[in-house]
Write a protein that holds these residues in place. Structure first.
Motif, PDB file in Angstrom:
ATOM      1  N   GLY A 113      -0.234  15.921  -3.260  1.00 17.01           N
ATOM      2  CA  GLY A 113      -1.502  16.363  -3.809  1.00 17.01           C
ATOM      3  C   GLY A 113      -2.626  15.384  -3.537  1.00 17.01           C
ATOM      4  N   PRO A 114      -3.765  15.605  -4.218  1.00 17.10           N
ATOM      5  CA  PRO A 114      -4.912  14.712  -4.030  1.00 17.10           C
ATOM      6  C   PRO A 114      -4.644  13.340  -4.640  1.00 17.10           C
ATOM      7  CG  PRO A 114      -5.353  16.281  -5.782  1.00 17.10           C
ATOM      8  CD  PRO A 114      -4.050  16.682  -5.151  1.00 17.10           C
ATOM      9  N   GLU A 148     -10.207   5.401  -5.610  1.00 17.53           N
ATOM     10  CA  GLU A 148     -10.298   4.021  -6.085  1.00 17.53           C
ATOM     11  C   GLU A 148      -8.940   3.330  -6.120  1.00 17.53           C
ATOM     12  OE1 GLU A 148     -12.198   0.635  -7.275  1.00 17.53           O
ATOM     13  OE2 GLU A 148     -13.167   2.499  -6.711  1.00 17.53           O
ATOM     14  N   CYS A 149      -7.956   3.919  -6.819  1.00 16.63           N
ATOM     15  CA  CYS A 149      -6.653   3.263  -6.982  1.00 16.63           C
ATOM     16  C   CYS A 149      -5.577   3.829  -6.077  1.00 16.63           C
ATOM     17  CB  CYS A 149      -6.196   3.329  -8.439  1.00 16.63           C
ATOM     18  SG  CYS A 149      -5.806   4.981  -9.040  1.00 16.63           S
ATOM     19  N   GLY A 150      -5.783   5.021  -5.506  1.00 15.64           N
ATOM     20  CA  GLY A 150      -4.840   5.601  -4.567  1.00 15.64           C
ATOM     21  C   GLY A 150      -3.662   6.319  -5.181  1.00 15.64           C
ATOM     22  N   LYS A 151      -3.632   6.460  -6.495  1.00 12.74           N
ATOM     23  CA  LYS A 151      -2.510   7.141  -7.140  1.00 12.74           C
ATOM     24  C   LYS A 151      -2.723   8.649  -7.129  1.00 12.74           C
ATOM     25  CE  LYS A 151      -1.002   3.301  -9.890  1.00 12.74           C
ATOM     26  NZ  LYS A 151      -0.452   2.882 -11.141  1.00 12.74           N
ATOM     27  N   PRO A 165       0.823  -1.205   0.000  1.00  8.65           N
ATOM     28  CA  PRO A 165       0.000   0.000   0.000  1.00  8.65           C
ATOM     29  C   PRO A 165       0.858   1.257   0.000  1.00  8.65           C
ATOM     30  CG  PRO A 165      -0.019  -1.031   2.161  1.00  8.65           C
ATOM     31  CD  PRO A 165       0.734  -1.958   1.234  1.00  8.65           C
ATOM     32  N   ASP A 166       0.444   2.206  -0.802  1.00 10.22           N
ATOM     33  CA  ASP A 166       1.142   3.494  -0.831  1.00 10.22           C
ATOM     34  C   ASP A 166       0.676   4.302   0.366  1.00 10.22           C
ATOM     35  OD1 ASP A 166       2.371   2.841  -3.223  1.00 10.22           O
ATOM     36  OD2 ASP A 166       0.694   3.623  -4.401  1.00 10.22           O
ATOM     37  N   TRP A 218      -5.491   7.319 -14.216  1.00 12.85           N
ATOM     38  CA  TRP A 218      -4.918   5.989 -14.037  1.00 12.85           C
ATOM     39  C   TRP A 218      -5.985   4.912 -14.186  1.00 12.85           C
ATOM     40  CZ3 TRP A 218       0.111   5.917 -14.257  1.00 12.85           C
ATOM     41  CH2 TRP A 218       0.828   7.015 -13.830  1.00 12.85           C
ATOM     42  N   CYS A 219      -7.114   5.079 -13.487  1.00 10.37           N
ATOM     43  CA  CYS A 219      -8.148   4.034 -13.506  1.00 10.37           C
ATOM     44  C   CYS A 219      -9.469   4.534 -14.075  1.00 10.37           C
ATOM     45  CB  CYS A 219      -8.367   3.477 -12.098  1.00 10.37           C
ATOM     46  SG  CYS A 219      -9.086   4.646 -10.929  1.00 10.37           S
ATOM     47  N   THR A 220      -9.546   5.766 -14.531  1.00  8.43           N
ATOM     48  CA  THR A 220     -10.702   6.409 -15.160  1.00  8.43           C
ATOM     49  C   THR A 220     -11.919   6.514 -14.242  1.00  8.43           C
ATOM     50  OG1 THR A 220     -11.579   4.399 -16.193  1.00  8.43           O
ATOM     51  CG2 THR A 220      -9.963   5.673 -17.460  1.00  8.43           C
ATOM     52  N   THR A 221     -11.700   6.556 -12.940  1.00  5.36           N
ATOM     53  CA  THR A 221     -12.795   6.749 -11.997  1.00  5.36           C
ATOM     54  C   THR A 221     -13.213   8.214 -12.017  1.00  5.36           C
ATOM     55  OG1 THR A 221     -11.965   4.980 -10.581  1.00  5.36           O
ATOM     56  CG2 THR A 221     -13.465   6.564  -9.569  1.00  5.36           C
TER      57      THR A 221
END
Length: 143
Positions: A103-104, A108-111, A95-96, A122-125
């Motif tokens: 930044g924000p 969903e993916c945490g990036k 986990p990151d 990254w995940c298009t959420t």
């Protein structure tokens, strides 16, 4: 959905190491695993004899007969390690830590994200705008 993505990443890495990492958009690891696997193929498999073979059956017979145990182990290890790594990375492990990014981040993916985007690239959420920003935007429009 996360488990399905993890299984797809692991399965693609079994077919070709690096493909699972490309699915989860981890481009550096995708290139490293693909390069490592292709290098091992060139080193351990009899590529010249395989290219000269007349049929696919003859090529596969050459691979099974001419590849030594160390070569088989090296290729299997790379495939297995790539599959495990792609599976765990798609699940978000390790986990990151949230303190690592300034930044924000995507819920969903945490990036890490750009502040002005309405979706995670990254995940298009789709991202919801913060309520404070909406109130300020509405207040400035009515002035």
């Amino acid at each position: 959905m996360t488990w399905l993505r993890a299984l797809a990443a692991g399965g693609l890495s079994v077919v070709f190491p690096g493909a699972g990492h490309a699915l989860i958009r981890d481009w550096t690891r995708a290139l490293v695993f693909a390069g490592l696997y292709l290098s091992a193929v060139v080193i351990f498999l009899p590529t010249e004899q395989i290219a000269a073979a007349g049929s696919m059956t003859e090529s596969m017979d050459l691979v099974t007969q001419e590849t030594d145990t160390i070569g088989q182990f090296a290729l299997s290890f790379i495939v297995l390690f790539a599959a495990i790594d792609a599976t765990f990375r798609s699940l978000g492990f390790p986990p990151d830590s949230p303190s690592a990014t300034d930044g924000p981040t995507c819920p969903e993916c945490g990036k890490e994200l750009d502040e002005d985007l309405e979706f995670c690239h990254w995940c298009t959420t789709r991202l919801e705008a913060p309520e404070d920003d909406e109130d300020e935007a509405v207040g400035t429009r009515s002035d």
